[in-house]
Design a protein around this motif. Structure first.
Motif: not given
Length: 321
Positions: A230-259
């Motif tokens: 779950v945290q690996l998926t959430m890192a694409t939606r809240n990248p700044e929380k995990y030290g990833i530049p937020p301006h790199y990602i335009r659209l994060g992963l859907s729940p289907r990615a975690t599943i």
């Protein structure tokens, strides 16, 4: 598992190398997920799918996608029988176990949409009738990454329905030599031997495939490992929380990615002969599960940052249990 080893041994009679692709195709069958294969022509994408069908005694059909393709060319349609003054349904090539959609991005949006119902619901609607597809049903689609003319971008909704996107690389020098020897021997043009190499044989079927699916349900996943996914998926939606530049990602992963990451990780453990999922199992195919599901920003593209690069950042910054 012995079933898996038998299947792989037979596939390797026709395919040299490409272990990742072979594992991905098996994982797709076991988890009932569709596979997208991206690679240049001639790297055994079609051969691998066809060989898998033969080894597992599954019906195999191939559709060459072209710009003039229409939905009925895939799904089938109603034809009028003059002698009986009635319409009859003629089923298309989608009614099979393994469907190879070759160069899927060459077909227009209407054809892509026609595949969505079949891929997600495992059914096809023709006229007023709905038909269930026979199990197993798996779409293996190929993409040619080097051509830009006459191709269409796949809709995001369709990309998200693929379990994994596998990038099929060139073989290395040793594998290239082995391929040369194998193919020339098969075609009888080698000057070293008159004997043709053994061909792949059917060693399993739907019953054995069901056994693997049943075994998959008994693979244990610890709560901490599930939270890691779950945290690996959430890192694409809240990248700044995990030290990833937020301006790199335009659209994060859907729940289907975690599943799907959960399904793939369990299948990886099964192929290894284990009865539990470890964090390292998750990382083996994480790029294949994630790379086609989120969109990088224009800033990232300008800096040459790809989805695979961002997945590397995620893996590095999300603490492993």
């Amino acid at each position: 598992m012995e079933i898996v080893n038998r299947i792989k041994r037979e596939i390797k009679k026709a395919i040299i190398g490409q272990e990742r692709m072979i594992d991905a195709l098996l994982i797709g069958l076991i988890t009932e997920g569709h596979i997208l294969l991206e690679g240049v022509p001639g790297v055994a994408k079609t051969t691998a799918v066809k060989t898998l069908g033969k080894v597992l005694n599954l019906e195999f059909k191939r559709i060459q996608f072209t710009p003039d393709l229409i939905p009925s060319d895939i799904l089938g349609g109603e034809i009028y029988i003059i002698e009986k003054d009635e319409f009859r349904v003629k089923k298309g090539p989608i009614f099979t176990n393994l469907l190879l959609a070759d160069e899927i991005n060459r077909a227009p949006a209407k054809v892509q949409s026609a595949l969505l119902e079949a891929m997600q619901e495992k059914q096809v609607t023709i006229g007023e009738d709905t038909f269930r597809l026979e199990e197993p049903f798996l779409v293996m689609a190929t993409l040619n990454p080097i051509e830009e003319e006459g191709v269409y971008n796949l809709p995001e909704a369709q990309l998200d329905r693929f379990l994994m996107k596998i990038v099929v690389e060139y073989p290395d020098e040793k594998e290239e030599y082995q391929i040369l020897k194998l193919v020339t021997a098969q075609e009888g043009i080698s000057n070293e031997t008159a004997e043709k190499p053994p061909q792949p044989q059917t060693v399993a079927g739907k019953e054995e495939l069901q056994q693997l699916k049943d075994a998959l349900r008994h693979i244990h996943v610890d709560k901490e490992v599930e939270e890691y996914m779950v945290q690996l998926t959430m890192a694409t939606r809240n990248p700044e929380k995990y030290g990833i530049p937020p301006h790199y990602i335009r659209l994060g992963l859907s729940p289907r990615a975690t599943i799907n990451l959960y399904k793939v990780s369990k299948a990886v453990a099964l192929l290894k002969g284990k009865d539990y999922v470890s964090p390292s199992d998750i990382l083996i195919h994480i790029k294949d599960v994630f790379r086609h599901r989120f969109i990088v920003s224009f800033h990232a593209e300008a800096e040459g940052i790809t989805t695979d690069d961002i997945v590397d950042m995620i893996v590095e910054n999300v603490p492993m249990p």
